[in-house]
Design an enzyme around this catalytic site. Structure first.
Site, PDB file in Angstrom:
ATOM      1  N   VAL A 246       0.843  -1.195   0.000  1.00  0.00           N
ATOM      2  CA  VAL A 246       0.000   0.000   0.000  1.00  0.00           C
ATOM      3  C   VAL A 246       0.882   1.251   0.000  1.00  0.00           C
ATOM      4  CG1 VAL A 246      -1.635   1.347   1.366  1.00  0.00           C
ATOM      5  CG2 VAL A 246      -1.997  -1.106   1.065  1.00  0.00           C
ATOM      6  N   THR A 249       2.514   1.773  -3.391  1.00  0.00           N
ATOM      7  CA  THR A 249       1.558   2.258  -4.380  1.00  0.00           C
ATOM      8  C   THR A 249       1.129   3.690  -4.090  1.00  0.00           C
ATOM      9  OG1 THR A 249       0.721   0.005  -4.669  1.00  0.00           O
ATOM     10  CG2 THR A 249      -0.682   1.790  -5.462  1.00  0.00           C
ATOM     11  N   GLU A 250       0.896   3.995  -2.835  1.00  0.00           N
ATOM     12  CA  GLU A 250       0.391   5.310  -2.457  1.00  0.00           C
ATOM     13  C   GLU A 250       1.414   6.425  -2.639  1.00  0.00           C
ATOM     14  OE1 GLU A 250      -2.523   6.325  -1.658  1.00  0.00           O
ATOM     15  OE2 GLU A 250      -3.675   4.582  -1.010  1.00  0.00           O
ATOM     16  N   SER A 251       2.641   6.197  -2.148  1.00  0.00           N
ATOM     17  CA  SER A 251       3.604   7.305  -2.104  1.00  0.00           C
ATOM     18  C   SER A 251       4.989   6.958  -2.619  1.00  0.00           C
ATOM     19  CB  SER A 251       3.749   7.793  -0.654  1.00  0.00           C
ATOM     20  OG  SER A 251       4.424   6.809   0.130  1.00  0.00           O
TER      21      SER A 251
END
Length: 346
Positions: A246, A249-251
């Site tokens: 996560v 993917t997010e940052s």
């Protein structure tokens, strides 16, 4: 608080912060040669006086902990970056454990958010530097290698008391130890008020224990974040690989990232979501823990990783409304990407 964990200057900043917190803690007991004023020792009647000459009580706590922090910083990290403590595992554990000064004692406690007992503090401090220890004091007192006596102890050594062992702390040097003492008190630094029944040195994951991040942690996760992902994943019961995926993917593991929509930090939490979780999204440790808690809730609610990820991205209302992954291109790509990174089937 966040500091630059890059060397002695950072260590000094951390010492200043610890001093300000330590000043308001319950006073540590004062030992006099051959006597003790420790409340638990008086109450139990089981304390033995520290043997004369076993170790001199010299130097202040500030200087002792400062030395440990400086050595941890010189090795590449402090408590604010616990995964980078280098080979000096003991100094790293002292630095990591110092973050919990003032946390209340709770019997059976292993979460700083609600309280710690003696073995919970030891387990957490070492987990913060990537070393997994057993949960209870008696088992912890069998880990690592034996140290003959207190005169040979180093910062980070485990000091166990009782036969059978019923109490444990972390030696910080100068005849003092970091402990969660008993109900009604908080994590503090005390004099070593009686002779330990065991002193154990944890020299590193390869020697005596398994790194917390070694199992199920993808190789692409940056080393500095691995313990944080491992701790949060274990605490909230989510796969560490999924949680790290996560973040990727997010940052892209950028703790300073801010999206056009206003999502903040490593885990790209919206400010309202972060407030609801009670975390600072700019603080990596808090953000990872908050995201793990959020993801765990989605997993319980929806029963599958794809739906939990869809809820993380688009909100649980959208998942309920469409009774599945919403037909949003962004959300569908997001779910596929995270599962791909984690090596999980859609």
């Amino acid at each position: 608080m966040s500091v630059d964990a890059s060397g002695p200057a950072a260590a000094l900043a951390r010492i200043d912060a610890i001093q300000s917190r330590f000043a308001v803690l319950p006073g540590a007991p004062t030992s006099v040669a051959g006597t003790t004023s420790t409340p638990d020792a008086v109450a139990s009647g089981s304390a033995a006086p520290l043997a004369a000459g076993s170790t001199p009580v010299t130097g202040s706590f500030d200087s002792v902990l400062g030395d440990a922090l400086t050595r941890a910083g010189a090795a590449g990290g402090l408590a604010t970056d616990p995964g980078a403590a280098g080979d000096d595992v003991g100094a790293g554990a002292v630095a990591a454990g110092s973050r919990y000064l003032g946390v209340p004692y709770v019997w059976g406690g292993s979460d700083p958010a609600t309280g710690l007992d003696c073995s919970g503090l030891v387990q957490r401090a070492y987990a913060d530097v990537g070393v997994t220890l057993p949960r209870v004091a008696a088992d912890q007192a069998r880990m690592g290698s034996a140290v003959p006596d207190l005169a040979h102890a180093r910062p980070g050594d485990l000091l166990a008391f009782g036969s059978p062992v019923d109490h444990i702390g972390i030696y910080v040097g100068a005849g003092r130890m970091l402990v969660a003492p008993r109900t009604g008190e908080a994590v503090m630094v005390q004099d070593v008020y009686r002779i330990p029944t065991a002193i154990r040195r944890i020299t590193g994951p390869a020697a005596t224990a398994t790194p917390a991040y070694a199992v199920g942690m993808p190789s692409w996760v940056p080393e500095r974040w691995r313990p944080l992902f491992a701790i949060a994943a274990a605490r909230h019961g989510v796969p560490a690989a999924l949680l790290a995926s996560v973040a990727r993917t997010e940052s892209g593991f950028n703790a300073g990232a801010v999206s056009p929509a206003g999502a903040v930090g490593l885990m790209q939490l919206m400010p309202s979501t972060a407030r609801g979780l009670g975390v600072d999204p700019r603080d990596p440790a808090q953000a990872i823990d908050g995201a793990a808690r959020l993801l765990a809730g989605h997993l319980r609610r929806f029963g599958s990783a794809p739906l939990a990820l869809a809820a993380y991205n688009a909100g649980p209302g959208a998942v309920e409304r469409y009774d599945g992954v919403p037909p949003y291109r962004e959300t569908q790509q997001y779910v596929s990407r995270v599962l791909g990174y984690a090596g999980m089937a859609a």
